[in-house]
Structure formats: C-alpha cells, structure tokens
Enzyme design. Structure first.
Site, short mmCIF file in Angstrom:
data_model
loop_
_atom_site.label_atom_id
_atom_site.label_comp_id
_atom_site.label_asym_id
_atom_site.label_seq_id
_atom_site.Cartn_x
_atom_site.Cartn_y
_atom_site.Cartn_z
N ARG A 24 0.83 -1.20 0.00
CA ARG A 24 0.00 0.00 0.00
C ARG A 24 0.86 1.25 0.00
O ARG A 24 1.80 1.36 0.77
CB ARG A 24 -0.91 0.01 1.23
CG ARG A 24 -1.88 -1.14 1.19
CD ARG A 24 -2.93 -1.03 2.28
NE ARG A 24 -3.74 -2.25 2.27
CZ ARG A 24 -4.70 -2.52 3.15
NH1 ARG A 24 -4.96 -1.64 4.12
NH2 ARG A 24 -5.39 -3.62 3.06
N ARG A 84 2.37 0.90 10.19
CA ARG A 84 1.96 1.35 8.86
C ARG A 84 3.13 1.21 7.90
O ARG A 84 4.05 2.02 7.90
CB ARG A 84 1.51 2.82 8.95
CG ARG A 84 0.62 3.28 7.80
CD ARG A 84 0.07 4.68 8.07
NE ARG A 84 -0.80 4.69 9.24
CZ ARG A 84 -2.11 4.45 9.19
NH1 ARG A 84 -2.69 4.21 8.06
NH2 ARG A 84 -2.82 4.45 10.30
N GLU A 120 -6.44 -0.97 15.25
CA GLU A 120 -7.04 -1.91 14.30
C GLU A 120 -6.07 -3.03 13.93
O GLU A 120 -4.92 -2.79 13.57
CB GLU A 120 -7.44 -1.15 13.03
CG GLU A 120 -8.02 -2.06 11.97
CD GLU A 120 -8.25 -1.34 10.63
OE1 GLU A 120 -8.32 -0.09 10.64
OE2 GLU A 120 -8.34 -2.03 9.61
N SER A 153 -10.33 -6.03 9.97
CA SER A 153 -11.51 -5.32 9.54
C SER A 153 -12.38 -6.35 8.83
O SER A 153 -11.91 -6.98 7.88
CB SER A 153 -11.09 -4.21 8.58
OG SER A 153 -12.11 -3.26 8.45
N ARG A 179 0.94 -6.48 12.55
CA ARG A 179 0.33 -5.86 13.73
C ARG A 179 0.14 -6.89 14.85
O ARG A 179 0.17 -6.53 16.02
CB ARG A 179 -0.99 -5.19 13.37
CG ARG A 179 -0.76 -3.94 12.52
CD ARG A 179 -2.03 -3.15 12.28
NE ARG A 179 -1.75 -1.99 11.43
CZ ARG A 179 -2.64 -1.06 11.12
NH1 ARG A 179 -3.89 -1.17 11.57
NH2 ARG A 179 -2.30 -0.04 10.36
#
Length: 434
Positions: A271, A286, A358, A361, A400
């Site tokens: 990403r 991130r 998070e 999801s 994560r």
RNA sequence: GGAGGAGUGGCCGAGUGGUCUAAGGCAGCGGUUUUGAAAACCGCCGUACCCGUGAGGGUACCAGGGGUUCGAAUCCCUUCUCCUCCGCCA
C-alpha cells in the site's frame, strides 16, 4: 457497484443512504436520473433500427440470388443510410453507457440499517471487549524498542534497501512472522472450514475494479509497468488478498449447493498510503509492505448478515488463541469502507500507546462487489442467476499481530513470552536478547 | 526474446460473407416405455439488456477492441490468452 436500475427508480432512498456517509457522497447521484433515462431512450431507438436492418438482410439475401441488379443496388443505397444511422446511435449509446458505468463505479455502497450513524472513528461504538487489559509494574515499551533490543527488528537496514516504511525481521522475528502465518492458516483451514488459496500478488485493473479499489483509490496502490506507465494492461501489487481471492470467481455462475464458499489466503500486501504520511511513522504499524492472512466468503444473500457475525468470530478466534486483549467496534456510516455496508473492526490493545489499534476489519459487501465482478449463483439448478454476497476480513494482519505480541507479552527484563499457541512453531516459550 | 499454430454455447466439435436466429454429439432437466433400473424414443436445455401488469415481443453477444461491407463467427488491423519449437532462466 449499486444496481443502476434500482438507483434510477429509488433516487431518494439512495440519496438518503449515501448521505449517511457524508453530504458530498450523496451529491454523486445528482446526474444519475436523467442519464439513465437518456440511456433507455437510446436503447429503444437503436434496437428499433437494428430490427429493421435484420429484416432487410433477409430480403437482400434473396435479391442477391435473384439477380435483379438494379433493385439490389437501389436497396443497398437505402440500407447504407440506415446503417449509418445505426452506427451513430450505437456510438452515442456506447458513450452514455460508459458514462453511466463510470458514475456508478465511483458511488460507494449504502450503509446497512444496522450500521450506526456517525462521522468518524470517534463515533464507532464498542460492541464487546475480550480479556483483561494487561497491567505492567514497569513502563511498557513500544514494540520498536523491544524488537531492537532483541535484535529481531531492523528499520535502518530496511531504509537502506527500500526507503521509509519498510522493515527487516531477523532471526526469531522472521520466524515469529512465519509462525503467525502458519498458525492462522492452520486455524482457519482445520477448525473454521476454509480452503487455503495461494493467489498471484499482482493483478490487472479489472480485479481491482471488481472489489472497489479502482477507479477511486488508484493513489493508494503500487502500479507496475515495463515501459509505458499508462499501459492499460499494467499490473498492480495487491493491497490485500481480498482482491485476488474475491475475483477468483469473477464472471462465474456458481451452483447454489456450493455456497457458502470460504477461502483463506496468506499474501503480502502493498500500500502506498499516500494520504497518511505523518501517522505511525515509527514501527511496524503502517508499512508499504505487510503480511496478512485474509478470510473471504461467498454466500447466498439471505445469509449475509449472519455470515458477517460468523466471519468476525473466526478472526476473533485468532486473537483469543494468542491470548491478546482486544475489543470489537462497529464502524459508523461515516467511517465505513467504500464497498462495505457494515464493518466490524477488531482492535488490539497496545500498552505503549495506551490505545486499541485496528488489527482486523471484517466487512459485508452485499452484492456490491459481486455486481462489479459478476459473481453469480443459481439458487435452483435451473433457476435464474443471482448475485452472491461477498464478505471478508483480516484474520489477521500479521505485522500488527507481531507488534501486539511484543507489546502485550513484554517482560521487565526485555524478554517476550511466546503465546502457548505458537510455541510448537517457535521452538521456545520466550524471546530473549543474548 | 525469436519462429509457428490456435481461441465457437457447461464440455467436444461443424461452420471461410447472406435459410440469418450457430449443424451434430456429450452432459444436464422433463416425459414416454419398464415391476424397478438401464437402453431407446420425444421435448427442453446460454447470458445481459430494452419494451410489456402479463402472456409475450425485441436487441446484443462465436477471446477483447477497432475496421471493411447493404450484410461478418466467417475478410482486415490490433490487444490478450493458450499450445508447439528455439533461446534464456529460479
């Protein structure tokens, strides 16, 4: 995408639904009604002329054999005129259809009735919390300090290789990453009934259009090309396994008794996250590249709502087995992803940040992705094809999860306890500096 | 990377400019026959969109896109995919 015909017939309802996301979103509909009418009108005209041409072709076929050259030539000239008109109409219709399509593609899905109102992540109601929030009789460190001290996390060398937002895992860090992938895949395949899939990590634009990343979110993606950056056949690095796995059944008609289909896949994800610079600049949270195990389900429409609960439970199970404290929030309408009607986020506790972050999801897309990707099924063997409902969730974001393990299970001496569930993969119950 | 070949309905496969709505076969579904089954026979057997309350009618689609023609699955251009051989290669 939404059903164009439904939108044209229910403009107010559609507008209200989109307004729950944001006022700007519902403005996307303004041109939809007249455009759809124009399309209808053009189809009517075009098809009427096409029918005339088809009838004339039969006649011409006879004339050609009959040998009446003069009549043939006269008719031919008339038909040339007709063909010209058809061509003009077809071109115009093509333009309108492309415009309808383009607009529909950039309209997000309508929030489900059970999706709470709200504008941002601050408005996401907590559904439930699992486990005890761990307490420490020392100041808990951030994972990058723990990882550096253990010699398993290296951002400097990653930067030398690839720039910011990449990482190198060494030794037991790399092994922990691999252990987590294996553990998650084993859990989903053995206990939750998922079929493991190993898909391509590069996909065509059509696949990204199918799941909703394109055309609106090109800036978040890494695009590859050989010579020409505008090459329409250029491939993109996948931002999530959702893209290749959901599109596995694009342009297919499934049999009803195959459903629900449940797939799990490990992939790296890429990403560009152009809009998020300045956030989470340190650590693994991130990254431009991260690993994720994804779960994807294709289900009959009637089961959509209950299947979201089921799938969310499967993702939660990973955290539970690892003993990681987390909570579940329901995304409010303003925070909802583009293609989703309802989403639960799993948020894991990070003691160094004193916050829940998070880690998964889980979303229900109703027929929104299925319509884009043309994923259908037959409820009855001879029945009409209908669109499936698609769902997916992270199960989980691996990097994560590694962060959460380092942080939640850190000890005062700098070591980290390895969760029971991972010990067989890790060959140890503790990570220590030596 | 070089040289050839191919891409038709769920599958096999015919079809090289005009009975066009794609022959035929297999599979599938329904029926006849049979105590039952098999076999045989008969029928059905794609998707999307438009019009219509409905019955029904119409249009498009023979890998994708463009072109030639009164008319294309059929000719031309182009992209993609697959196969064969050569080269390179984890």
């Amino acid at each position: 995408m939404l059903d164009g015909r439904w939108v044209a017939d229910h403009l107010d309802e559609a507008r209200k639904g989109l307004a729950r996301r944001s006022p700007e979103t519902s403005a996307l509909l303004d041109a939809a009604g007249p455009l759809f009418e124009r399309r209808r009108e053009l189809i009517g005209k075009t098809e009427a002329l096409q029918a005339r041409r088809n009838a004339a072709n039969e006649e011409m076929s006879k004339l050609a054999k009959g040998g009446d050259k003069a009549t043939f030539a006269a008719r031919r000239d008339e038909l040339k005129e007709l063909s010209g008109q058809i061509k003009t109409l077809e071109d115009e219709l093509g333009k309108v259809e492309r415009e309808v399509e383009e607009r529909l593609l950039s309209i997000p899905n309508l929030p489900h009735a059970t999706t709470p109102d709200g504008q941002s992540s601050d408005d996401n109601p907590v559904q439930r919390t699992w486990g005890e929030q761990p307490s420490y009789d020392f100041e808990p460190k951030p994972h990058w300090e723990i990882g550096a001290a253990l010699g398993i996390l290296d951002f400097e060398r990653a930067s030398k290789l690839s720039g910011a937002r990449f990482s190198v895992l060494w030794g037991m860090g790399a092994r922990l990453e691999r252990a987590l992938v294996a553990f998650m895949l084993d859990l989903h395949t053995r206990e939750h009934g998922y079929t493991e899939v190993y898909p391509p990590f590069m996909v065509k634009a059509a696949a990204l259009r199918g799941t909703g990343q394109l055309p609106k979110f090109e800036a978040d993606l890494f695009k590859t090309f050989r010579n020409d950056p505008e090459d329409p056949d250029a491939l993109y690095l996948i931002p999530t396994a959702e893209v290749p796995v959901t599109n596995l059944h694009a342009d297919e008609i499934l049999e009803g008794d195959q459903l629900p289909l449940a797939y799990t896949a490990y992939t790296p994800c890429f990403r560009s996250e152009a809009g998020s610079y300045g956030k989470d600049v340190r650590g693994l949270i991130r990254q431009h590249q991260f690993d994720k195990v994804e779960v994807v389900r294709f289900v009959p429409p009637e089961q959509g709502a209950q299947q979201l609960e089921l799938l969310t439970g499967h993702a939660e199970k990973v955290l539970q087995r690892l003993g990681l404290h987390y909570r579940v929030v329901a995304l409010c309408a303003g925070d909802l992803g583009f293609s989703s009607v309802k989403t639960y986020d799993l948020e894991v506790w990070l003691p160094s940040q004193n916050a829940y972050r998070e880690i998964s999801s889980c979303s229900w897309f109703t027929d929104y992705q299925a319509r884009r990707a043309k994923i259908r099924f037959r409820a009855e063997p001879k029945g009409k094809p209908r669109l499936v409902h698609t769902l997916n969730g992270s199960g989980l974001a691996v990097g994560r999860t590694l962060v959460a393990i380092l942080e939640q299970f850190q000890q005062e001496d700098g070591s980290v306890i390895v969760p029971e569930a991972l010990r067989a993969f890790m060959g140890t119950d503790r990570l220590s500096a030596r």
